[in-house]
Design a protein around this motif. Structure first.
Motif, PDB file in Angstrom:
ATOM      1  N   GLY A   1       0.548  -1.288   0.062  1.00 13.80           N
ATOM      2  CA  GLY A   1       0.369   0.078  -0.060  1.00 13.80           C
ATOM      3  C   GLY A   1       0.793   1.142   0.099  1.00 13.80           C
ATOM      4  N   ASP A   2       0.458   2.699  -0.227  1.00 12.55           N
ATOM      5  CA  ASP A   2       0.578   4.184  -0.541  1.00 12.55           C
ATOM      6  C   ASP A   2       0.526   4.084   0.714  1.00 12.55           C
ATOM      7  OD1 ASP A   2       1.865   3.067  -3.001  1.00 12.55           O
ATOM      8  OD2 ASP A   2      -0.122   3.656  -4.108  1.00 12.55           O
ATOM      9  N   ASN A   3      -0.484   4.148   2.116  1.00 16.87           N
ATOM     10  CA  ASN A   3      -0.331   5.089   2.755  1.00 16.87           C
ATOM     11  C   ASN A   3       0.700   4.865   4.226  1.00 16.87           C
ATOM     12  OD1 ASN A   3      -1.505   7.338   4.798  1.00 16.87           O
ATOM     13  ND2 ASN A   3      -2.720   5.869   5.520  1.00 16.87           N
ATOM     14  N   ILE A   4       1.857   5.448   3.618  1.00  7.98           N
ATOM     15  CA  ILE A   4       3.230   4.555   5.302  1.00  7.98           C
ATOM     16  C   ILE A   4       3.250   6.403   5.810  1.00  7.98           C
ATOM     17  CG2 ILE A   4       5.310   4.576   4.702  1.00  7.98           C
ATOM     18  CD1 ILE A   4       5.156   2.214   2.014  1.00  7.98           C
ATOM     19  N   GLU A   5       4.193   6.276   7.007  1.00  4.45           N
ATOM     20  CA  GLU A   5       4.711   7.077   7.841  1.00  4.45           C
ATOM     21  C   GLU A   5       5.842   6.337   8.655  1.00  4.45           C
ATOM     22  OE1 GLU A   5       3.527  10.607   7.647  1.00  4.45           O
ATOM     23  OE2 GLU A   5       2.028   9.713   6.306  1.00  4.45           O
ATOM     24  N   SER A   6       6.399   7.446   8.369  1.00  5.78           N
ATOM     25  CA  SER A   6       7.946   7.094   9.646  1.00  5.78           C
ATOM     26  C   SER A   6       7.732   7.973  10.584  1.00  5.78           C
ATOM     27  CB  SER A   6       8.720   6.722   8.766  1.00  5.78           C
ATOM     28  OG  SER A   6       9.046   5.489   7.268  1.00  5.78           O
ATOM     29  N   SER A   7       8.397   7.215  11.837  1.00  2.61           N
ATOM     30  CA  SER A   7       9.299   8.117  12.763  1.00  2.61           C
ATOM     31  C   SER A   7      10.015   7.799  13.086  1.00  2.61           C
ATOM     32  CB  SER A   7       8.186   7.666  14.148  1.00  2.61           C
ATOM     33  OG  SER A   7       8.117   6.645  14.655  1.00  2.61           O
ATOM     34  N   ILE A   8      11.361   8.579  13.279  1.00  2.00           N
ATOM     35  CA  ILE A   8      12.548   8.919  13.658  1.00  2.00           C
ATOM     36  C   ILE A   8      12.994   9.166  15.191  1.00  2.00           C
ATOM     37  CG2 ILE A   8      15.101   9.763  13.292  1.00  2.00           C
ATOM     38  CD1 ILE A   8      14.042  10.113  10.278  1.00  2.00           C
ATOM     39  N   ASN A   9      13.892   8.498  15.787  1.00  2.00           N
ATOM     40  CA  ASN A   9      13.687   8.640  17.794  1.00  2.00           C
ATOM     41  C   ASN A   9      15.867   8.697  17.164  1.00  2.00           C
ATOM     42  OD1 ASN A   9      11.201   8.799  18.921  1.00  2.00           O
ATOM     43  ND2 ASN A   9      10.692   7.456  17.825  1.00  2.00           N
ATOM     44  N   LEU A  10      16.213   9.400  18.442  1.00  2.00           N
ATOM     45  CA  LEU A  10      17.624   9.487  18.532  1.00  2.00           C
ATOM     46  C   LEU A  10      18.252   9.637  20.313  1.00  2.00           C
ATOM     47  CD1 LEU A  10      19.560  11.086  15.389  1.00  2.00           C
ATOM     48  CD2 LEU A  10      18.760   9.009  16.033  1.00  2.00           C
ATOM     49  N   VAL A  11      18.441   8.675  21.264  1.00  2.00           N
ATOM     50  CA  VAL A  11      18.256   9.014  22.566  1.00  2.00           C
ATOM     51  C   VAL A  11      19.947   8.746  22.722  1.00  2.00           C
ATOM     52  CG1 VAL A  11      17.379   7.638  24.387  1.00  2.00           C
ATOM     53  CG2 VAL A  11      16.411   7.176  22.488  1.00  2.00           C
ATOM     54  N   GLY A  12      20.051   9.876  23.167  1.00  6.54           N
ATOM     55  CA  GLY A  12      21.226  10.026  23.696  1.00  6.54           C
ATOM     56  C   GLY A  12      21.907  10.111  25.448  1.00  6.54           C
ATOM     57  N   SER A  13      22.361  10.129  26.136  1.00  5.07           N
ATOM     58  CA  SER A  13      22.716  10.650  27.226  1.00  5.07           C
ATOM     59  C   SER A  13      23.882  11.510  27.668  1.00  5.07           C
ATOM     60  CB  SER A  13      22.613   9.284  27.970  1.00  5.07           C
ATOM     61  OG  SER A  13      23.780   8.282  27.946  1.00  5.07           O
ATOM     62  N   TYR A  14      23.849  12.425  28.760  1.00  3.18           N
ATOM     63  CA  TYR A  14      24.935  12.994  29.619  1.00  3.18           C
ATOM     64  C   TYR A  14      25.065  12.109  30.880  1.00  3.18           C
ATOM     65  CZ  TYR A  14      23.184  16.546  26.041  1.00  3.18           C
ATOM     66  OH  TYR A  14      22.884  16.958  24.754  1.00  3.18           O
TER      67      TYR A  14
END
Length: 272
Positions: free
Chosen positions: A177-190
């Motif tokens: 199908g064509d109804n595609i969505e993406s989410s991006i997550n980056l996790v960092g720390s100090y």
């Protein structure tokens, strides 16, 4: 001592799906979306903890039969390089390991639920690299048919493969199908506890670098969360009456004595 491994992919994936389904998205190609996200993370000077790419295909008004859902499962296994993994069935969404037990990289944990109204398959493979998961769901409740597929990939201690993963996931789902969505997550720390003022300074610095305007900000004693909109990121969603395509959050973890930074596009879909 036991530790719990959840094979339902990630709880927030389903929150992400619900949000995408209810929100309005633009149709601009997001090829250049990742560069500003990585640039924003690099500006933070945080140590990378993990990266996540979640891709969802929604197909309304369709209810897959049992053979179709298992055919989709086979195709996903092949395209994601999981065909040779040994399938281990689990009765619920949790699998328990001893604390010192080695994660079995050649195992694909499968949870299946099939009845007259709901058909669902969830699969997860873990390794030192991270994890690859997918979910296939199709339902027909009171005549309302809906189906979706989710692919979720987590990379430990890195984010260099995130561009390739996003393009690959979208190519795989394009077949259905064509109804595609993406989410991006980056996790960092100090490796320290940071004051609220320090957290706010980091957030403002990052927003400035990607030319983002704050849409909403929540500041509490335990965390800070800011949603924003940047013209430099081509993809966005509607959040109320505003456009949103970037979220950043920070919190301190007493358990390991580290301050964590979360960056998401269009929103953070990991628990923080």
């Amino acid at each position: 001592m036991k530790r719990t491994f959840k094979i339902v992919i990630i709880l927030l994936i389903f929150i992400s799906f619900a949000y995408i389904a209810s929100g309005n998205t633009n149709n601009i190609s997001s090829i250049n979306t990742i560069d500003p996200i990585i640039h924003a993370f690099n500006e933070s000077d945080a140590e990378i903890f993990e990266s996540n790419i979640n891709t969802t295909l929604q197909i309304p008004n369709e209810f897959w039969n049992e053979s179709e859902i298992f055919e989709i499962k086979s195709k996903l296994k092949k395209e994601l390089g999981l065909s040779k993994k040994k399938e281990v069935r689990v009765e619920n969404e949790y699998v328990f390991f001893d604390e010192n037990e080695k994660v079995l990289e050649d195992v694909l944990y499968i949870h299946e639920f099939i009845d007259n109204y709901n058909r669902q398959i969830m699969a997860t493979n873990t390794s030192d690299f991270g994890s690859i998961s997918f979910k296939i769901h199709s339902s027909n409740i009171d005549g309302e048919k809906t189906s979706y597929i989710i692919i979720d990939i987590v990379e430990n201690k890195g984010y260099k493969g995130i561009v390739e993963y996003k393009e690959k996931n979208q190519k795989i789902l394009k077949e259905f199908g064509d109804n595609i969505e993406s989410s991006i997550n980056l996790v960092g720390s100090y490796n320290k506890k940071m004051s609220q003022e320090e957290n706010i300074d980091i957030i403002n610095k990052i927003l400035e670098k990607i030319n983002a305007v704050k849409v909403e900000e929540v500041v509490t004693d335990t965390y800070i969360s800011t949603t924003a909109y940047s013209l430099g990121i081509p993809q966005f969603i509607q959040y109320g009456n505003n456009k949103v395509n970037f979220q950043i959050a920070m919190r301190y973890n007493n358990y390991d004595g580290r301050t964590y930074l979360y960056i998401g596009n269009p929103l953070i879909t990991l628990s923080y």
